[in-house]
Design a protein around this motif. Sequence first.
Motif, PDB file in Angstrom:
ATOM      1  N   LYS A 281      30.410  35.485  31.298  1.00 13.96           N
ATOM      2  CA  LYS A 281      31.221  35.843  32.464  1.00 13.96           C
ATOM      3  C   LYS A 281      31.699  37.278  32.315  1.00 13.96           C
ATOM      4  N   VAL A 282      31.215  38.092  33.221  1.00 15.96           N
ATOM      5  CA  VAL A 282      31.528  39.524  33.190  1.00 15.96           C
ATOM      6  C   VAL A 282      31.769  39.996  34.620  1.00 15.96           C
ATOM      7  N   PRO A 283      32.329  41.205  34.792  1.00 16.97           N
ATOM      8  CA  PRO A 283      32.425  41.738  36.151  1.00 16.97           C
ATOM      9  C   PRO A 283      31.043  42.127  36.669  1.00 16.97           C
ATOM     10  N   GLU A 284      30.972  42.379  37.961  1.00 15.06           N
ATOM     11  CA  GLU A 284      29.687  42.747  38.533  1.00 15.06           C
ATOM     12  C   GLU A 284      29.424  44.235  38.323  1.00 15.06           C
ATOM     13  N   VAL A 285      28.484  44.531  37.442  1.00 12.64           N
ATOM     14  CA  VAL A 285      28.114  45.928  37.172  1.00 12.64           C
ATOM     15  C   VAL A 285      26.599  45.952  37.113  1.00 12.64           C
ATOM     16  N   LYS A 286      26.006  46.335  38.214  1.00 15.01           N
ATOM     17  CA  LYS A 286      24.552  46.172  38.333  1.00 15.01           C
ATOM     18  C   LYS A 286      23.756  46.849  37.238  1.00 15.01           C
ATOM     19  N   TYR A 287      24.188  48.052  36.823  1.00 14.89           N
ATOM     20  CA  TYR A 287      23.312  48.756  35.884  1.00 14.89           C
ATOM     21  C   TYR A 287      23.446  48.267  34.451  1.00 14.89           C
ATOM     22  N   VAL A 288      24.302  47.269  34.239  1.00 15.03           N
ATOM     23  CA  VAL A 288      24.386  46.678  32.909  1.00 15.03           C
ATOM     24  C   VAL A 288      23.925  45.215  32.971  1.00 15.03           C
ATOM     25  N   ASN A 289      23.398  44.826  34.096  1.00 11.47           N
ATOM     26  CA  ASN A 289      22.907  43.471  34.283  1.00 11.47           C
ATOM     27  C   ASN A 289      21.410  43.476  34.131  1.00 11.47           C
ATOM     28  N   ARG A 290      20.951  43.205  32.918  1.00  6.69           N
ATOM     29  CA  ARG A 290      19.516  43.247  32.640  1.00  6.69           C
ATOM     30  C   ARG A 290      19.127  42.014  31.844  1.00  6.69           C
ATOM     31  N   GLU A 341      27.687  35.248  35.055  1.00  2.76           N
ATOM     32  CA  GLU A 341      28.509  34.831  36.185  1.00  2.76           C
ATOM     33  C   GLU A 341      29.546  35.912  36.419  1.00  2.76           C
ATOM     34  N   HIS A 342      29.926  36.069  37.689  1.00  2.00           N
ATOM     35  CA  HIS A 342      30.883  37.127  38.017  1.00  2.00           C
ATOM     36  C   HIS A 342      32.128  36.536  38.660  1.00  2.00           C
ATOM     37  N   PRO A 343      33.105  36.082  37.833  1.00  2.00           N
ATOM     38  CA  PRO A 343      34.324  35.531  38.429  1.00  2.00           C
ATOM     39  C   PRO A 343      35.026  36.584  39.280  1.00  2.00           C
ATOM     40  N   PRO A 348      35.642  45.246  37.809  1.00  2.00           N
ATOM     41  CA  PRO A 348      34.807  46.206  37.067  1.00  2.00           C
ATOM     42  C   PRO A 348      35.583  47.459  36.681  1.00  2.00           C
ATOM     43  N   SER A 349      36.582  47.272  35.844  1.00  2.00           N
ATOM     44  CA  SER A 349      37.365  48.419  35.392  1.00  2.00           C
ATOM     45  C   SER A 349      37.606  48.268  33.904  1.00  2.00           C
TER      46      SER A 349
END
Lengths: 446, 467
Positions: A281-290, A341-343, A348-349
């Motif tokens: 479970k992490v924030p939504e950060v597209k460029y770290v979602n691989r 998952e992005h609760p 994203p800070s």
Amino acid sequence: MILDTLGVGLLGTNTEVCQKVKQYSKIYSSDISSTIWGHLDFRLPPLYAAFVNGVAVHSMDFDDTWHPATHPSGAVLPAVMALSEAFPQKKKMSGLDLLLAFNVGIEVQGRLLRFSSEARNIPKRFHPPTVVGTMGSAAACAKLLALNQMECKNTLAIAASYAGAPLANAATQTKPLHIGNAAKHGLEAACLASQGLQGNNQILDMESGIGAFYTDYNPQILPTLQSYPWLLDQQDVAIKRFPAHLGTHWVADAASSVRRKLVENSDDLLLLDTIEKVIVKVPEVKYVNRPSPNSEHEARHSFQFVACSTLLDGRMSVQSFASENIHRPALQELLCKTQLEHPSDNKPSFESLYCEVTVVLRDGNTISDRCNTFYGHWRKPLTNGDLEKKFQSNASEVLPAEAIEGVIETVYNLEKVEDCSVLNMFLSGQSARLLPEKLHFEHSNS
Amino acid sequence: VARSAPEETVTSSFASFIHAVRPEHLSKIVRHRSKRMILDSIGVGLVGSTTHVFDIALKYCLELYSSVAVSNVYGKPGVKLSPTLAAFTNGVATHSMDFDDTWHPATHPSGAVLPALLAASQMLPPNSKPNGLDFLLAFNVGLEVQGRLMHFSTEAHNIPKRFHPPSVVGTMGSAAATAKLLSLSMTQCTHALGIAASLAGAPMANAATQAKPLHIGNATRLGFEAALLAARGMEANPFILDDISGCSGFSAFYSIYQPRSLSTPSEHHEFLLEKQDIAFKRFPAHLGMHWVVDAALSVRNLFVNYAGSFSPSLIRTIVLKIPVSKYINRPFPNSEHEARHSFQFNACTALLDGEVGLSSFTESSIHRQELRELLHKVVVEHPEDNVANFDKMYGEVAVLLKSGDVLTGKCDTFYGHWRKPLSRESLLKKFRSNASHVLPEEKVETIITMVDNLENLSDSSHLACSL
């Protein structure tokens, strides 16, 4: 910050990206030259030294991170250090000059980041070091060059026209160039300004100036110098413990405590067959979602990779990103079972994000843990001992022991160093024993 | 996840185009127009080498670098610099007076491409020098890429507000052109574009300042560097031109971005230059000034017919009807850079002198009493139908006399605009006038002949050598 940056830079000189830029920069050489960290065998003109060393610092994403988000030191230190060697005849720069210029460069970045609410979150459009880093480098170099007020204004104006690179090159081999270029272009702006070049002297005030990089932009004048409130006083940096995007450090700490609950002894192998899935479970950060990174650059920008790597090995290290480790079958197998998952409460800070790792076992049990503040974050800073350990581990890849000690001692006593070129000498690999006459400072501790 | 070959992305289509396009794809019109651009660009670069900003750039480069000095600098026969710095310096020269060409959508295309190609041609070893046709093709690749990129955003159609277009698309064009000249592989072309994107983008605020010429200097230099880095194997994001949400690539520079693939050049590739010609400037100032100047000149003619001579004392008010564009609306410019970006200044100069030229922007011209007095009488209006767009805008000048009479003039299309292109004679006149500031007559004529016959030149580095 200076010590950590030097360490990651030294380590970074061996990377492929750094080899390429070194080769490239060699096509420029001249009489005036500056040190390339880790190299006695060649030198480069100050601009390219700043560029190459800057690339080295960011080559593995191992350098410091601040809030609001940027990598402040890598954009500034290589530039001021290269510049300090550029005018040997004209003046000797003291350690205090260097330290002050460095802090000017950091402060300017922090102030600019506070002009936009966008900057408080992990970026999406422009990579912050390329925006504020260039300006910070410019400011620091202008300070070191002792430019007058008008020249300082022009430095900032000229630098703005070099600022700004899109985020898309993050997680590629080109990303380290963002810091290299920030350092180099800031230095170039200061040099051009000192030659009399003029730009828009309202560059920070106008929307069509630095404001062009933000959708909301509200600049403020700086406080007066009387008991100046430095931002670094109120807000420390995070120092990374392994070379990957800061967001992954929460994942590593959460995953490692999950692993400790899963295995009896730390040396035990994780029993992959017992694992059904891994939820991160992490924030939504597209460029770290691989989900399935293929290169070291992608792996350093992958929540999934760091979660699995930590579960397998217990901890992350420089070695975690070696090609054979990225592609090992056990890791690939675990990655296939991993999902993000992005609760909605996970923003994203870097100030407020958290990570929760849950391992769901085939027998139905779940093991979970959460990390709110990783070790190394500004809320839980590395001890001096651990900071030095990181530096030594990094520097020992390219420097002899005496030079390593020389750097540590010089940086810790920077205010008292009469001639900061001694720092560059150590960085090129020369050892203390050869340069007794250069060590002009009081030994307070050793 | 790597995409498989058949699934094309916008970025890969660009790389493909750059890599695969051949001289045969150039049409006659495109060759003709692009050669005109090359000639004009060299001319403005040569006259630009007499400027102060050029002095600074050159001095800077000389002080810091000496080795691998193989590339010529405009107007300085004895001086050579390393290739990318020569490109930088010559780019600064080209844009130093805002005298270089302008396209639609708006950018200054040639200055961002030509200097890099000239420098690169001198960098290559003797046995692999590109010929004139290769050179012309690479130049057109640089233009085409710029044009295509600008069509990805409707924002680009109007006079810019946020980022200065040459610093955005110019850098990409230079990377593409140099990649072509250096015969990079398709993969390398892709990465050249990716690396270049991280070097693109300067804010508008430095327009009308001495730093503006650096935008073109850096565009051509940094695009060139991107190609050189790609040639050495540097890798970037292979989807840099595509629209990836949540993580901006080239789209970072626009609020609206709709990229489209470039078709691989088959039998007939239609270059944008075929459909959309360029504007050449008749005097060294922002393109927008050209409309008001032509309008002002026609008003001045009326005035002279009316009163026998142009007498400012008879004037009560001068009304300028212009589009809204902050950076070219300057009632009292103080420097040459501001004067080149001032509707008011250019209109008044045209009224006073009957022409606008190089000497209109000297310190003494800018600050002369009669001009300042005339500037005080100017008011601007922004009619709704006057859009800030180089294809649609107009300039209208109305002089209200104290007697009550009104003299007006309107210009929809100035001479030099793509709808009313400069004749060959006019273009050559401009070139000769510019080049003769720094080169002897024979050299000037040599360059003209060389560019005219560019396709037949066996070694294109001769062009760079002749500067």
